[in-house]
Structures are given as structure tokens and as C-alpha cells.
Design a protein around this motif. Sequence first.
Motif, PDB file in Angstrom:
ATOM      1  N   LYS A   1       1.216  -1.359   0.143  1.00 22.01           N
ATOM      2  CA  LYS A   1       0.202  -0.028  -0.069  1.00 22.01           C
ATOM      3  C   LYS A   1       0.923   0.929  -0.346  1.00 22.01           C
ATOM      4  N   GLU A   2       1.902   1.215   0.908  1.00 23.19           N
ATOM      5  CA  GLU A   2       1.988   2.415   1.364  1.00 23.19           C
ATOM      6  C   GLU A   2       3.213   2.480  -0.091  1.00 23.19           C
ATOM      7  N   GLN A   3       3.813   1.640  -1.108  1.00 27.56           N
ATOM      8  CA  GLN A   3       4.568   2.051  -2.074  1.00 27.56           C
ATOM      9  C   GLN A   3       4.267   1.860  -4.195  1.00 27.56           C
ATOM     10  N   GLY A   4       2.422   1.417  -3.607  1.00 27.38           N
ATOM     11  CA  GLY A   4       1.299   1.934  -4.836  1.00 27.38           C
ATOM     12  C   GLY A   4       1.670   0.511  -5.336  1.00 27.38           C
ATOM     13  N   PHE A   5       2.086  -0.906  -4.433  1.00 25.17           N
ATOM     14  CA  PHE A   5       2.076  -2.179  -5.451  1.00 25.17           C
ATOM     15  C   PHE A   5       0.193  -2.716  -5.145  1.00 25.17           C
ATOM     16  N   ALA A   6       0.032  -2.943  -5.968  1.00 26.90           N
ATOM     17  CA  ALA A   6      -1.245  -4.295  -6.037  1.00 26.90           C
ATOM     18  C   ALA A   6      -1.231  -4.877  -4.717  1.00 26.90           C
ATOM     19  N   PHE A   7      -1.924  -5.525  -3.933  1.00 25.30           N
ATOM     20  CA  PHE A   7      -2.062  -6.207  -3.138  1.00 25.30           C
ATOM     21  C   PHE A   7      -3.460  -7.287  -3.481  1.00 25.30           C
ATOM     22  N   VAL A   8      -2.514  -8.846  -2.672  1.00 23.26           N
ATOM     23  CA  VAL A   8      -4.046  -9.788  -2.755  1.00 23.26           C
ATOM     24  C   VAL A   8      -3.869 -10.374  -1.529  1.00 23.26           C
ATOM     25  N   ASP A   9      -4.813 -10.532  -0.114  1.00 25.17           N
ATOM     26  CA  ASP A   9      -4.196 -11.429   0.564  1.00 25.17           C
ATOM     27  C   ASP A   9      -5.299 -12.581   0.344  1.00 25.17           C
ATOM     28  N   VAL A  10      -3.804 -13.049   0.549  1.00 27.92           N
ATOM     29  CA  VAL A  10      -3.468 -15.029   0.407  1.00 27.92           C
ATOM     30  C   VAL A  10      -4.937 -15.523   0.948  1.00 27.92           C
ATOM     31  N   ASN A  11      -5.265 -15.078   2.400  1.00 27.14           N
ATOM     32  CA  ASN A  11      -6.739 -15.593   2.961  1.00 27.14           C
ATOM     33  C   ASN A  11      -7.822 -15.384   3.137  1.00 27.14           C
ATOM     34  N   GLU A  12      -7.600 -14.289   2.236  1.00 34.36           N
ATOM     35  CA  GLU A  12      -9.031 -13.978   1.723  1.00 34.36           C
ATOM     36  C   GLU A  12      -9.377 -14.605   1.049  1.00 34.36           C
ATOM     37  N   LEU A  13      -8.341 -15.321  -0.234  1.00 36.93           N
ATOM     38  CA  LEU A  13      -8.804 -16.341  -1.576  1.00 36.93           C
ATOM     39  C   LEU A  13      -8.915 -17.300  -0.763  1.00 36.93           C
TER      40      LEU A  13
END
Length: 154
Positions: free
Chosen positions: A135-147
Motif C-alpha cells: 500500500k505504501e509503495q503503490g503495488f497491488a495487494f491480494v490477501d491470500v487468506n481472503e482468497l
Amino acid sequence: MRYNGEGGQVTIPDGVQEIASGAFAESKNLNKIILPTSLTTIRDGAFSGCDVATVVIWSEVKEISRAFENCMNLKGVVISGETTEIAAKAFVGCKNLEVVILPESVTQISEDAFEGCPEVTIFAPGGFYAEQFAKEQGFAFVDVNELKRERKGK
């Protein structure tokens, strides 16, 4: 000692504890490298400029630093085990890197670890350092636990 094999998928045998600087530098025709659980050290420049597409690190390597710089064909990295730090310029210049899977054990990522990697999506457990970094660096993030939860619900 430098790698001089034919390429394809390369599995480093269990028992190997260190990948030396330049061991796979500029190696061609590699599509996947699987590192052993016995591995504890990856030296700077170990894979610099090689054309590997996927790297899987299932080991006790605590820090990854400048090991994969300028791997232009690198698209995916899976890091598991005990890694705690993705240090300066670890994946700098890997312009086609898209997927980085990190464990919750990662507590430090250098701001320039993914410099020159514009399309990176970080997959990691939510609520840990990798999410904050993304989030701080502007990269996309996917929560693997949510997946995982979404898949169970289907």
C-alpha cells in the motif's frame, strides 16, 4: 561454480546451503528454479541477468538482496519458509515481474527491492508487513487468506 546446464526446470538438490555470487548469472533457457529447504544464503548477483521465468524459494533464507536483479523474463516469485527481509534491489530491473508471493514472516522490504518492476502484485496474508509495504509503495495487494475463504465459499 557456474551453472552450465541446458536450462528448463532446475531443482537445486537438498543439502545445498548457499548459492554463490554469479552462480546462475546470465544463464539462458531457464523457465523455473526451485531452491531446496536446506538453503540458507543466496549471495548478491547469484541470478543476475538470468532469463528464468519463475523462482520458488522453499527455504530458510532469511534475507534476499540483489540476487535477482535484471532478470528480464522473471514473471513470478514464490517465497516461503523463514525469509524475513527482501533487501535493497533484490528484484531491481525485473520489468516483467507480475506475481510475488510472500509469507507472513517477511518484516522488512526495502523501498527499492522492486524498483523497475511496474506490474508487481504482492500476494501475502493480510494484516502483515507485506500488505503495509504494498500500500505504501503503490503495488497491488491480494490477501491470500481472503482468497482461500472465497474459494471455500464457492
